[in-house]
Design a protein around this motif. Structure first.
Motif, PDB file in Angstrom:
ATOM      1  N   ALA A  52      13.967  -6.851  -7.471  1.00  0.00           N
ATOM      2  CA  ALA A  52      12.561  -6.537  -7.245  1.00  0.00           C
ATOM      3  C   ALA A  52      12.046  -7.552  -6.224  1.00  0.00           C
ATOM      4  O   ALA A  52      12.374  -8.735  -6.292  1.00  0.00           O
ATOM      5  CB  ALA A  52      11.786  -6.641  -8.546  1.00  0.00           C
ATOM      6  N   VAL A  53      11.267  -7.080  -5.264  1.00  0.00           N
ATOM      7  CA  VAL A  53      10.807  -7.945  -4.178  1.00  0.00           C
ATOM      8  C   VAL A  53       9.285  -8.001  -4.185  1.00  0.00           C
ATOM      9  O   VAL A  53       8.613  -6.982  -4.354  1.00  0.00           O
ATOM     10  CB  VAL A  53      11.314  -7.427  -2.813  1.00  0.00           C
ATOM     11  N   ASP A  54       8.747  -9.204  -4.034  1.00  0.00           N
ATOM     12  CA  ASP A  54       7.306  -9.419  -4.052  1.00  0.00           C
ATOM     13  C   ASP A  54       6.888 -10.003  -2.699  1.00  0.00           C
ATOM     14  O   ASP A  54       7.441 -11.011  -2.260  1.00  0.00           O
ATOM     15  CB  ASP A  54       6.951 -10.399  -5.173  1.00  0.00           C
ATOM     16  N   PHE A  55       5.908  -9.372  -2.041  1.00  0.00           N
ATOM     17  CA  PHE A  55       5.434  -9.836  -0.735  1.00  0.00           C
ATOM     18  C   PHE A  55       4.008 -10.389  -0.789  1.00  0.00           C
ATOM     19  O   PHE A  55       3.388 -10.602   0.238  1.00  0.00           O
ATOM     20  CB  PHE A  55       5.488  -8.688   0.280  1.00  0.00           C
ATOM     21  N   ARG A  56       3.496 -10.651  -1.989  1.00  0.00           N
ATOM     22  CA  ARG A  56       2.105 -11.082  -2.107  1.00  0.00           C
ATOM     23  C   ARG A  56       1.853 -12.474  -1.529  1.00  0.00           C
ATOM     24  O   ARG A  56       0.730 -12.834  -1.234  1.00  0.00           O
ATOM     25  CB  ARG A  56       1.675 -11.050  -3.574  1.00  0.00           C
ATOM     26  N   LEU A  57       2.905 -13.278  -1.366  1.00  0.00           N
ATOM     27  CA  LEU A  57       2.728 -14.626  -0.830  1.00  0.00           C
ATOM     28  C   LEU A  57       2.753 -14.673   0.693  1.00  0.00           C
ATOM     29  O   LEU A  57       2.548 -15.724   1.290  1.00  0.00           O
ATOM     30  CB  LEU A  57       3.804 -15.561  -1.403  1.00  0.00           C
ATOM     31  N   ARG A  58       3.015 -13.538   1.345  1.00  0.00           N
ATOM     32  CA  ARG A  58       2.981 -13.531   2.808  1.00  0.00           C
ATOM     33  C   ARG A  58       1.533 -13.603   3.276  1.00  0.00           C
ATOM     34  O   ARG A  58       0.604 -13.332   2.491  1.00  0.00           O
ATOM     35  CB  ARG A  58       3.665 -12.280   3.349  1.00  0.00           C
ATOM     36  N   PRO A  59       1.291 -13.974   4.537  1.00  0.00           N
ATOM     37  CA  PRO A  59      -0.085 -14.044   5.040  1.00  0.00           C
ATOM     38  C   PRO A  59      -0.839 -12.736   4.811  1.00  0.00           C
ATOM     39  O   PRO A  59      -0.321 -11.658   5.088  1.00  0.00           O
ATOM     40  CB  PRO A  59       0.109 -14.312   6.537  1.00  0.00           C
ATOM     41  N   MET A  60      -2.026 -12.848   4.236  1.00  0.00           N
ATOM     42  CA  MET A  60      -2.903 -11.703   3.925  1.00  0.00           C
ATOM     43  C   MET A  60      -2.373 -10.868   2.760  1.00  0.00           C
ATOM     44  O   MET A  60      -2.887  -9.793   2.477  1.00  0.00           O
ATOM     45  CB  MET A  60      -3.109 -10.800   5.144  1.00  0.00           C
ATOM     46  N   GLY A  61      -1.339 -11.342   2.071  1.00  0.00           N
ATOM     47  CA  GLY A  61      -0.835 -10.649   0.883  1.00  0.00           C
ATOM     48  C   GLY A  61      -0.260  -9.267   1.191  1.00  0.00           C
ATOM     49  O   GLY A  61       0.282  -9.029   2.258  1.00  0.00           O
ATOM     50  N   GLN A  62      -0.422  -8.354   0.243  1.00  0.00           N
ATOM     51  CA  GLN A  62       0.143  -7.011   0.379  1.00  0.00           C
ATOM     52  C   GLN A  62      -0.439  -6.256   1.570  1.00  0.00           C
ATOM     53  O   GLN A  62       0.188  -5.346   2.103  1.00  0.00           O
ATOM     54  CB  GLN A  62      -0.115  -6.203  -0.905  1.00  0.00           C
ATOM     55  N   LYS A  63      -1.640  -6.625   2.002  1.00  0.00           N
ATOM     56  CA  LYS A  63      -2.276  -5.940   3.126  1.00  0.00           C
ATOM     57  C   LYS A  63      -1.839  -6.511   4.474  1.00  0.00           C
ATOM     58  O   LYS A  63      -2.178  -5.968   5.523  1.00  0.00           O
ATOM     59  CB  LYS A  63      -3.800  -6.036   3.006  1.00  0.00           C
TER      60      LYS A  63
END
Length: 381
Positions: free
Chosen positions: A177-188
């Motif tokens: 499972a992959v989570d991208f919420r910590l990237r800049p601007m989160g999921q958006k």
């Protein structure tokens, strides 16, 4: 029992006894075996020690000769090694830190071996993979960096396909499972921001809690020159400015808000997010990492270093490891990334002991936040 290299091969008379012991120890492993009976081979062939990353990489080369497509080959490979690593923990070592390290190195081998877009691109790990402290069934916190807008356009389809490769469920299961919420601007936010985007974002837009999160970043694979440039940008973001009291207060407010929104009951505790949870221990560690300008993504290793200046970290590490060990036991007992302890899981004694541990973590957390970062702490609790 006969021994072959680093492995132990069970004789036939001990097979059923071994299986029963393992089934009793872990519902997670039992479920895997029922879904994929071919994993019994990995029950019968146990490694005496946790594998090195080089051993896992060499075995991936062997797997590439198996007649499976890429999706299923990597899933079978990952499942086999995950079971070996977990079984080693259950039946032999009980070494929690080595379990985290081995699971993290397995994820690294999978990512390095499957991510083929090396030129002008970076694959970054944050969270538990970034700190090399993955637990059983942990998500992967990932983000991507590209050199420029031209690379951004040319790489987007590959990166989208790569995410599908990691998360798609097939007959061999799924990878991670992959989570991208910590990237800049989160999921958006953009999936593959450019180096200039990161530079501008870190300088002008990133919130303080993101500085805390990025203390655990690691470059997994990609362009070497781009890696040097990116690490310079992130290290500047992390360590160039001192922590202001306003930043610490705002981030604490956010943390307390998370706690307020949890569902509470008398017979359950969230050991990941609640008051005195693992989040408290990680939060105070990350604050002191920034304060001391310490480039160490591992929470446990950072605690070892920080305790030389701040002795409370020695006790905090013991308490934190207690919760991480409990989390591991929960994930062996239940499928998924379980982090909520019920009184029914391990009995009233363990439940009450955990409550005492979390009270002590909270006390350490508040005392040292107040001592070093927020002078009017009582005003915001």
């Amino acid at each position: 029992m006969s021994k072959t290299g680093r492995r132990i091969i069970f004789e036939k008379e001990s097979i059923f006894e071994s299986l029963l012991d393992i089934f009793e120890a872990s519902n997670t492993i039992s479920t895997e075996i029922s879904r994929y009976p071919d994993t019994v081979e990995d029950i019968l062939t146990l490694y005496q020690d946790f594998p090195t990353k080089e051993e896992i990489k060499r075995d991936l080369d062997n797997y590439k000769g198996v007649e499976l497509d890429k999706l299923n080959l990597f899933r079978r490979f990952k499942r086999a090694w995950e079971i070996r690593i977990i079984l080693n923990y259950i039946t032999k070592s009980k070494n929690l830190i080595k379990l985290f390290e081995s699971l993290s190195e397995l994820a690294e081998v999978v990512l390095e071996g499957s991510f083929e877009l090396r030129e002008d691109t970076l694959l970054i790990a944050l969270g538990k993979l970034g700190s090399k402290e993955l637990n059983i069934n942990s998500d992967l916190d990932l983000c991507f960096v590209v050199k420029d807008n031209q690379t951004k356009i040319s790489s987007i389809n590959y990166i989208q396909d790569f995410i599908k490769f990691l998360t798609t469920h097939t007959k061999e299961g799924y990878l991670y499972a992959v989570d991208f919420r910590l990237r800049p601007m989160g999921q958006k936010g953009e999936l593959n921001p450019t180096l200039d985007f990161y530079k501008n974002y870190f300088e002008n837009e990133a919130r303080f809690w993101e500085r805390l999160s990025w203390t655990r970043y690691r470059v997994i694979t990609g362009d070497k020159e781009l890696k040097k440039e990116f690490e310079h940008i992130v290290n500047k973001f992390l360590f160039e400015k001192d922590i202001t009291e306003k930043e610490a207060q705002e981030t604490l407010n956010m943390k307390f808000e998370i706690e307020k929104n949890l569902k509470y009951s008398k017979d359950k505790i969230n050991i990941k997010l609640a008051s005195g949870s693992m989040m408290d221990a990680e939060f105070i560690t990350q604050l002191y990492i920034l304060k001391e300008k310490l480039r160490e993504p591992s929470m446990l290793k950072a605690m070892d270093i920080l305790k030389n200046t701040y002795p409370f970290f020695e006790r905090l590490k013991e308490l934190y490891l207690y919760l991480r060990s409990l989390e591991t036991s929960l994930r062996l007992k239940r499928e998924g990334s379980a982090s909520t302890l019920s009184i029914m899981d391990f009995g009233e004694k363990t439940f009450n002991e955990t409550k005492d541990v979390m009270k002590e973590i909270r006390s350490i957390f508040l005392e040292n936040i107040n001592k070093s970062f927020v002078t009017n702490l009582t005003h915001i609790i």
